[in-house]
Enzyme design. Sequence first.
Site, short mmCIF file in Angstrom:
data_model
loop_
_atom_site.label_atom_id
_atom_site.label_comp_id
_atom_site.label_asym_id
_atom_site.label_seq_id
_atom_site.Cartn_x
_atom_site.Cartn_y
_atom_site.Cartn_z
N TYR A 92 0.92 -0.99 0.13
CA TYR A 92 -0.05 0.03 -0.07
C TYR A 92 0.93 1.24 -0.07
CZ TYR A 92 -4.42 2.52 1.21
OH TYR A 92 -5.41 3.31 1.28
N SER A 183 1.08 -7.91 1.31
CA SER A 183 0.00 -7.15 1.78
C SER A 183 -0.94 -6.61 0.67
CB SER A 183 0.96 -6.06 2.46
OG SER A 183 0.15 -5.09 3.25
N GLN A 184 -0.88 -5.28 0.63
CA GLN A 184 -1.63 -5.02 -0.54
C GLN A 184 -1.49 -5.58 -1.79
OE1 GLN A 184 -3.33 -0.78 -2.46
NE2 GLN A 184 -0.87 -1.39 -3.52
N ASP A 273 0.17 -10.86 13.22
CA ASP A 273 0.20 -9.89 12.39
C ASP A 273 -0.82 -8.91 12.86
OD1 ASP A 273 -0.23 -8.03 10.16
OD2 ASP A 273 0.04 -9.51 8.58
N HIS A 302 3.50 -8.38 10.60
CA HIS A 302 3.49 -7.86 9.22
C HIS A 302 4.83 -7.34 8.69
CE1 HIS A 302 0.62 -6.80 6.10
NE2 HIS A 302 1.18 -5.78 5.80
#
Length: 319
Positions: A92, A183-184, A273, A302
């Site tokens: 992101y 992630s994203q 996470d 994360h």
Amino acid sequence: MPLVDMPLDRLKEYQGRNPRPADFDAYWERALAELRAVDAQVELVPSAFQTPHAECFDLYFTGVRGARIHAKYARPRNSQGKHPAVVQFHGYSGNAGDWHEKLVYTSIGYSILAMDCRGQGGSSEDVGGVKGITLNGHIIRGLSDHPDNLLFRHIYLDAAQLAGIAMSLPEVDSDRVYAAGGSQGGALTIACAALEPRVKKLAPIFPFLCDFKRTWEMDLAKDAYQELRTYFRHFDPLHERENDIFEKLGYIDLQYLANRIQGEVLMFVGLMDTVCPPSTQFAAYNKMTAPKDLVIYPDFGHEHLPGSIDKTLQFFLRD
């Protein structure tokens, strides 16, 4: 071990909290029809970065709503015959990354296409009122408008469109196109393979954008999900529209696209996470009906998951 979420046995059965819109399937069929009507106008521009063994290009295409999308494209130089390709997605507000990272794939005879998400830290356009970066706030972009105008709807379609473009390249074996990201990037890996089901393999790492309401109820609407709290504070401070808001977010909740995937899945999750809670990721994984495997890191959050990229590469090579 310490827990930030449910025990593992419950995670393996968890089916998600966020409401699914009644017209979810029609919504995405309408979106895909819009995508099919787009003239992509693919353009390859040789990059200033070149190596003796790889050709590097800036690839541009037109996505839905007229945005011009950029990806870095590297392919093996002087390759004989068709070869596999990987479409890669970033985290992101990030970008497609440096060229040297792509050379791992060209060194084994693969092409790689790494997309800049529209309006984030790369060169792709966000045409929703201005040109240039909008960087973040993308979860809530369009939330006060018609669901067809949610920005992540368009980004998901860009991801699927890039995979289709990869399959159309004359040097690429269209039956061996893979997707990867964290992630994203993990979220877009899932969206890409769900909306372009010809993607043969996908390796999402701790995917974002799953089960928004669960994240909210865990009081983790911070970091990557901070904008959920921002939206409520500014536009629904008494939470009078909470159910409607989460239902609208359900259109871009990847747990409900996951069952469309047909390719083989290798997914990675860290049980500590607190950015993308494990339960939200399991909500998507548990709905996948394609062949799948999950690599669990009990003590990691994360962050870089040791060995995950090596495992991804081996997964793609095992054909």
